[in-house]
Design a protein around this motif. Sequence first.
Motif, PDB file in Angstrom:
ATOM      1  N   ASP A  85      91.557  -0.402  38.285  1.00 18.42           N
ATOM      2  CA  ASP A  85      92.211  -1.214  37.257  1.00 18.42           C
ATOM      3  C   ASP A  85      91.335  -2.438  36.957  1.00 18.42           C
ATOM      4  OD1 ASP A  85      93.780  -2.910  35.745  1.00 18.42           O
ATOM      5  OD2 ASP A  85      95.544  -2.747  37.031  1.00 18.42           O
ATOM      6  N   PRO A  86      90.841  -2.584  35.735  1.00 22.08           N
ATOM      7  CA  PRO A  86      89.961  -3.718  35.430  1.00 22.08           C
ATOM      8  C   PRO A  86      90.645  -5.072  35.608  1.00 22.08           C
ATOM      9  CG  PRO A  86      90.560  -2.536  33.431  1.00 22.08           C
ATOM     10  CD  PRO A  86      91.010  -1.695  34.572  1.00 22.08           C
ATOM     11  N   ASN A  87      91.968  -5.119  35.499  1.00 25.77           N
ATOM     12  CA  ASN A  87      92.681  -6.381  35.733  1.00 25.77           C
ATOM     13  C   ASN A  87      92.528  -6.825  37.180  1.00 25.77           C
ATOM     14  OD1 ASN A  87      93.774  -6.656  33.070  1.00 25.77           O
ATOM     15  ND2 ASN A  87      95.287  -5.085  33.578  1.00 25.77           N
ATOM     16  N   ARG A  88      92.525  -5.867  38.090  1.00 22.41           N
ATOM     17  CA  ARG A  88      92.333  -6.197  39.495  1.00 22.41           C
ATOM     18  C   ARG A  88      90.892  -6.608  39.788  1.00 22.41           C
ATOM     19  NH1 ARG A  88      96.429  -8.337  41.933  1.00 22.41           N
ATOM     20  NH2 ARG A  88      98.121  -6.923  42.502  1.00 22.41           N
ATOM     21  N   ALA A  90      89.115  -8.390  37.765  1.00 21.49           N
ATOM     22  CA  ALA A  90      89.121  -9.807  37.374  1.00 21.49           C
ATOM     23  C   ALA A  90      89.728 -10.666  38.481  1.00 21.49           C
ATOM     24  CB  ALA A  90      89.900  -9.977  36.071  1.00 21.49           C
ATOM     25  N   ASP A  91      90.783 -10.162  39.132  1.00 25.27           N
ATOM     26  CA  ASP A  91      91.407 -10.907  40.232  1.00 25.27           C
ATOM     27  C   ASP A  91      90.441 -11.058  41.410  1.00 25.27           C
ATOM     28  OD1 ASP A  91      93.758 -11.044  38.759  1.00 25.27           O
ATOM     29  OD2 ASP A  91      94.645  -9.282  39.727  1.00 25.27           O
ATOM     30  N   ASP A 122      83.089  -8.980  29.266  1.00 27.99           N
ATOM     31  CA  ASP A 122      84.399  -8.371  29.067  1.00 27.99           C
ATOM     32  C   ASP A 122      84.619  -7.310  30.136  1.00 27.99           C
ATOM     33  OD1 ASP A 122      86.742  -7.270  28.242  1.00 27.99           O
ATOM     34  OD2 ASP A 122      86.082  -6.730  26.225  1.00 27.99           O
ATOM     35  N   ALA A 124      87.267  -5.771  30.949  1.00 27.34           N
ATOM     36  CA  ALA A 124      88.265  -4.754  30.606  1.00 27.34           C
ATOM     37  C   ALA A 124      87.660  -3.498  30.006  1.00 27.34           C
ATOM     38  CB  ALA A 124      89.297  -5.343  29.646  1.00 27.34           C
ATOM     39  N   THR A 153      96.821  -2.276  46.318  1.00 28.95           N
ATOM     40  CA  THR A 153      96.256  -1.694  45.097  1.00 28.95           C
ATOM     41  C   THR A 153      95.059  -0.796  45.380  1.00 28.95           C
ATOM     42  OG1 THR A 153      96.908  -3.690  43.884  1.00 28.95           O
ATOM     43  CG2 THR A 153      95.293  -2.268  42.818  1.00 28.95           C
TER      44      THR A 153
END
Length: 246
Positions: A85-88, A90-91, A122, A124, A153
């Motif tokens: 997951d690209p959101n993770r 970033a985290d 980017d 994402a 995750t």
Amino acid sequence: MAYKLIALDMDGTLLNKQKEISAGNIKWIRAAMDAGVKVTLATGRPIREVAPYAEQLGLECPLVVNNGSEVWKAPGVLHFRKELDPNRIADIMDILQTYGDEADFWAHTVEGLVNKTNVPSDLAHIHWLQFAIRCANPVTLQEIRDRLTSWQTFEISNSHITNIECNALGISKASGLTEVCSLLGIDMSDVIAMGDSLNDIPMIRAAGLGVAMGNAQEPVKLIADAIAPPHHEDGVANIIEKYIFS
């Protein structure tokens, strides 16, 4: 028992200290294949780094790469892919910023290698396959690992005591090897799996014969069915000779 498939980790297992396949390992791998036993590579490396070794050995078996995030029917034919997951991602990047230069990272993506020198603007739109963190301070490394584990995750492992490797939940060398067995029409009980690090534990546990290298991390040795000589002493050749030809 007549084993039908040998699954080999690369670094610390198949490859010697010069990152080469020794003449002894080549001899016995080819002998096994001549006897009708399939041989695959199950590694944290990406396909672009694996394909030359597969070609050198003349492998005609699906390959498990990126710790199971991809399974390739052949070096140019993708069978399975599971991305992070690209959101993770970033985290994780946010966490690493708090540690400055103490913690480094690299990531394997469909687009290529990502590290501190080429972080995409980017995140994402990048297809993330595997994210790894390196830190020489074991206390800091454990702190980071605990934070990542709490998210529930990732599958979290390592390929060396100084790193953490993150794959999508449910993805491991064992899940990749299960795909290979399905393609070949064989059972995991028919497999010899060999490795040295925490990312090898799932497949070593799942295989009919799970083998830890003599140079393996202690948790790997504790769950293995057999211990091979170290990677720089042709441990792969030793196991093939003992369990395929004896």
